[in-house]
Design a protein around this motif. Structure first.
Motif, PDB file in Angstrom:
ATOM      1  N   VAL A   1       0.802  -1.234   0.000  1.00  4.19           N
ATOM      2  CA  VAL A   1       0.000   0.000   0.000  1.00  4.19           C
ATOM      3  C   VAL A   1       0.833   1.280   0.000  1.00  4.19           C
ATOM      4  O   VAL A   1       0.282   2.365  -0.150  1.00  4.19           O
ATOM      5  CB  VAL A   1      -0.996   0.038   1.187  1.00  4.19           C
ATOM      6  N   GLY A   2       2.139   1.172   0.183  1.00  4.56           N
ATOM      7  CA  GLY A   2       2.964   2.363   0.318  1.00  4.56           C
ATOM      8  C   GLY A   2       3.612   2.810  -0.978  1.00  4.56           C
ATOM      9  O   GLY A   2       3.625   2.101  -1.974  1.00  4.56           O
ATOM     10  N   GLN A   3       4.149   4.015  -0.909  1.00  2.29           N
ATOM     11  CA  GLN A   3       4.923   4.566  -2.013  1.00  2.29           C
ATOM     12  C   GLN A   3       6.357   4.860  -1.588  1.00  2.29           C
ATOM     13  O   GLN A   3       7.165   5.305  -2.390  1.00  2.29           O
ATOM     14  CB  GLN A   3       4.282   5.870  -2.533  1.00  2.29           C
ATOM     15  N   GLY A   4       6.664   4.605  -0.309  1.00  2.18           N
ATOM     16  CA  GLY A   4       8.006   4.864   0.163  1.00  2.18           C
ATOM     17  C   GLY A   4       8.279   4.203   1.499  1.00  2.18           C
ATOM     18  O   GLY A   4       7.369   3.767   2.200  1.00  2.18           O
ATOM     19  N   TRP A   5       9.572   4.149   1.834  1.00  4.67           N
ATOM     20  CA  TRP A   5      10.036   3.507   3.059  1.00  4.67           C
ATOM     21  C   TRP A   5      11.099   4.392   3.690  1.00  4.67           C
ATOM     22  O   TRP A   5      11.998   4.879   2.992  1.00  4.67           O
ATOM     23  CB  TRP A   5      10.611   2.145   2.707  1.00  4.67           C
ATOM     24  N   PHE A   6      10.990   4.662   4.990  1.00  6.70           N
ATOM     25  CA  PHE A   6      11.974   5.487   5.682  1.00  6.70           C
ATOM     26  C   PHE A   6      12.217   4.974   7.101  1.00  6.70           C
ATOM     27  O   PHE A   6      11.657   5.449   8.073  1.00  6.70           O
ATOM     28  CB  PHE A   6      11.568   6.971   5.677  1.00  6.70           C
ATOM     29  N   PRO A   7      13.081   3.991   7.238  1.00  6.33           N
ATOM     30  CA  PRO A   7      13.335   3.393   8.553  1.00  6.33           C
ATOM     31  C   PRO A   7      14.263   4.253   9.406  1.00  6.33           C
ATOM     32  O   PRO A   7      14.862   5.213   8.930  1.00  6.33           O
ATOM     33  CB  PRO A   7      14.025   2.080   8.183  1.00  6.33           C
ATOM     34  N   THR A   8      14.380   3.875  10.653  1.00  3.63           N
ATOM     35  CA  THR A   8      15.376   4.469  11.547  1.00  3.63           C
ATOM     36  C   THR A   8      16.303   3.367  12.033  1.00  3.63           C
ATOM     37  O   THR A   8      15.980   2.187  11.955  1.00  3.63           O
ATOM     38  CB  THR A   8      14.720   5.114  12.790  1.00  3.63           C
ATOM     39  N   VAL A   9      17.437   3.759  12.514  1.00  2.00           N
ATOM     40  CA  VAL A   9      18.430   2.874  13.127  1.00  2.00           C
ATOM     41  C   VAL A   9      18.637   1.604  12.303  1.00  2.00           C
ATOM     42  O   VAL A   9      18.284   0.504  12.703  1.00  2.00           O
ATOM     43  CB  VAL A   9      18.050   2.522  14.590  1.00  2.00           C
ATOM     44  N   THR A  10      19.199   1.787  11.150  1.00  2.07           N
ATOM     45  CA  THR A  10      19.526   0.663  10.281  1.00  2.07           C
ATOM     46  C   THR A  10      20.845   0.971   9.576  1.00  2.07           C
ATOM     47  O   THR A  10      21.113   2.117   9.234  1.00  2.07           O
ATOM     48  CB  THR A  10      18.389   0.396   9.267  1.00  2.07           C
ATOM     49  N   SER A  11      21.641  -0.043   9.397  1.00  2.66           N
ATOM     50  CA  SER A  11      22.920   0.130   8.707  1.00  2.66           C
ATOM     51  C   SER A  11      22.675   0.161   7.198  1.00  2.66           C
ATOM     52  O   SER A  11      21.623  -0.287   6.721  1.00  2.66           O
ATOM     53  CB  SER A  11      23.861  -1.028   9.052  1.00  2.66           C
ATOM     54  N   PRO A  12      23.634   0.664   6.419  1.00  3.76           N
ATOM     55  CA  PRO A  12      23.473   0.608   4.965  1.00  3.76           C
ATOM     56  C   PRO A  12      23.255  -0.817   4.446  1.00  3.76           C
ATOM     57  O   PRO A  12      22.465  -1.031   3.526  1.00  3.76           O
ATOM     58  CB  PRO A  12      24.780   1.206   4.443  1.00  3.76           C
TER      59      PRO A  12
ATOM     60  N   PHE B   1       8.535   3.666  -5.971  1.00  4.02           N
ATOM     61  CA  PHE B   1       8.632   3.304  -4.560  1.00  4.02           C
ATOM     62  C   PHE B   1      10.006   3.789  -4.123  1.00  4.02           C
ATOM     63  O   PHE B   1      11.020   3.299  -4.606  1.00  4.02           O
ATOM     64  CB  PHE B   1       8.493   1.799  -4.343  1.00  4.02           C
ATOM     65  N   VAL B   2      10.041   4.780  -3.257  1.00  2.00           N
ATOM     66  CA  VAL B   2      11.307   5.427  -2.931  1.00  2.00           C
ATOM     67  C   VAL B   2      11.715   5.159  -1.494  1.00  2.00           C
ATOM     68  O   VAL B   2      10.892   4.820  -0.649  1.00  2.00           O
ATOM     69  CB  VAL B   2      11.237   6.950  -3.192  1.00  2.00           C
ATOM     70  N   GLY B   3      12.991   5.344  -1.249  1.00  2.00           N
ATOM     71  CA  GLY B   3      13.530   5.140   0.080  1.00  2.00           C
ATOM     72  C   GLY B   3      14.102   6.419   0.658  1.00  2.00           C
ATOM     73  O   GLY B   3      14.703   7.225  -0.049  1.00  2.00           O
ATOM     74  N   GLY B   4      13.897   6.587   1.932  1.00  2.00           N
ATOM     75  CA  GLY B   4      14.458   7.713   2.664  1.00  2.00           C
ATOM     76  C   GLY B   4      15.012   7.209   3.981  1.00  2.00           C
ATOM     77  O   GLY B   4      15.029   6.007   4.243  1.00  2.00           O
ATOM     78  N   LEU B   5      15.459   8.120   4.795  1.00  2.00           N
ATOM     79  CA  LEU B   5      15.994   7.768   6.095  1.00  2.00           C
ATOM     80  C   LEU B   5      15.489   8.804   7.090  1.00  2.00           C
ATOM     81  O   LEU B   5      15.694   9.994   6.908  1.00  2.00           O
ATOM     82  CB  LEU B   5      17.524   7.775   6.046  1.00  2.00           C
ATOM     83  N   GLN B   6      14.784   8.350   8.122  1.00  2.00           N
ATOM     84  CA  GLN B   6      14.223   9.265   9.114  1.00  2.00           C
ATOM     85  C   GLN B   6      15.292   9.965   9.919  1.00  2.00           C
ATOM     86  O   GLN B   6      15.158  11.115  10.276  1.00  2.00           O
ATOM     87  CB  GLN B   6      13.330   8.504  10.100  1.00  2.00           C
ATOM     88  N   LEU B   7      16.319   9.242  10.245  1.00  2.00           N
ATOM     89  CA  LEU B   7      17.312   9.751  11.165  1.00  2.00           C
ATOM     90  C   LEU B   7      18.673   9.273  10.692  1.00  2.00           C
ATOM     91  O   LEU B   7      18.908   8.078  10.577  1.00  2.00           O
ATOM     92  CB  LEU B   7      17.016   9.197  12.567  1.00  2.00           C
ATOM     93  N   PHE B   8      19.527  10.228  10.410  1.00  2.00           N
ATOM     94  CA  PHE B   8      20.876   9.868   9.991  1.00  2.00           C
ATOM     95  C   PHE B   8      21.752   9.833  11.220  1.00  2.00           C
ATOM     96  O   PHE B   8      21.946  10.843  11.892  1.00  2.00           O
ATOM     97  CB  PHE B   8      21.418  10.866   8.968  1.00  2.00           C
ATOM     98  N   ASN B   9      22.253   8.661  11.549  1.00  2.00           N
ATOM     99  CA  ASN B   9      23.115   8.495  12.713  1.00  2.00           C
ATOM    100  C   ASN B   9      24.568   8.749  12.340  1.00  2.00           C
ATOM    101  O   ASN B   9      24.961   8.600  11.189  1.00  2.00           O
ATOM    102  CB  ASN B   9      22.989   7.075  13.265  1.00  2.00           C
TER     103      ASN B   9
END
Length: 127
Positions: free
Chosen positions: A50-61, A84-92
Motif C-alpha cells: 500500500v505504500g509509495q516509500g520507506w523510511f526506517p530508523t536505526v539501520t545500517s546501509p 517506490f522510494v527510500g528515505g531515512l528518518q534519522l541519519f546516525n
C-alpha cells in the motif's frame, strides 16, 4: 474514505463513525503518498502493498539494502508498478560496528559522514 468524501458513515468490528469528517482534504488524489518506517517481515509486506516509500530508523546501509530489496521483490511479485522510494528518518553518526549500530568514538572524521551518506545512497536511500 475520509480523505475523499465530505461525511463518512462506517461500521466496523471495533469502530463506528457516523457522519465522520476530515478537513482539510489533501490535494493529492486519491490520497497523499504513504511512506512507512517499518522493518518487520509482515509490515514490510504491508508497506510494499500500500505504500509509495520507506523510511526506517536505526539501520545500517547493509540492512537498508537488504530490506529495500525485500520491498521491491514484494512489489514485483504483487504486480505493482510505479515509484517506490527510500528515505531515512534519522541519519546516525558513522558507527564502529555498522551491524549493531553502536559507536564509542565521539570524535569522528567528517569524511566518515560523507562516506556513510554515499553508502546509504548505494543501498537505495534517495532522501
Amino acid at each position: 474514505m475520509l480523505w475523499q468524501e465530505e461525511k463518512v458513515d462506517f461500521e466496523g468490528e471495533f469502530y463506528r463513525s457516523i457522519a465522520g469528517e476530515l478537513e482539510t482534504k489533501p490535494i493529492q488524489k486519491p490520497h497523499p503518498a504513504m511512506w512507512f518506517g517499518v522493518q518487520g517481515p509482515k509490515m514490510l509486506l504491508f508497506a510494499a502493498e500500500v505504500g509509495q516509500g520507506w523510511f526506517p530508523t536505526v539501520t545500517s546501509p547493509t540492512q537498508y539494502s537488504q530490506k529495500m530489496k525485500i520491498l521491491k521483490t514484494h512489489r514485483q511479485e504483487m504486480g505493482l508498478e510505479g515509484p517506490f522510494v527510500g528515505g531515512l528518518q534519522l541519519f546516525n553518526a558513522p558507527v564502529d560496528d555498522p551491524e549493531t549500530m553502536s559507536f564509542h568514538n565521539t570524535t569522528i572524521d567528517p569524511k566518515k559522514y560523507l562516506q556513510a551518506i554515499d553508502d546509504y545512497g548505494a543501498a537505495g536511500c534517495e532522501y
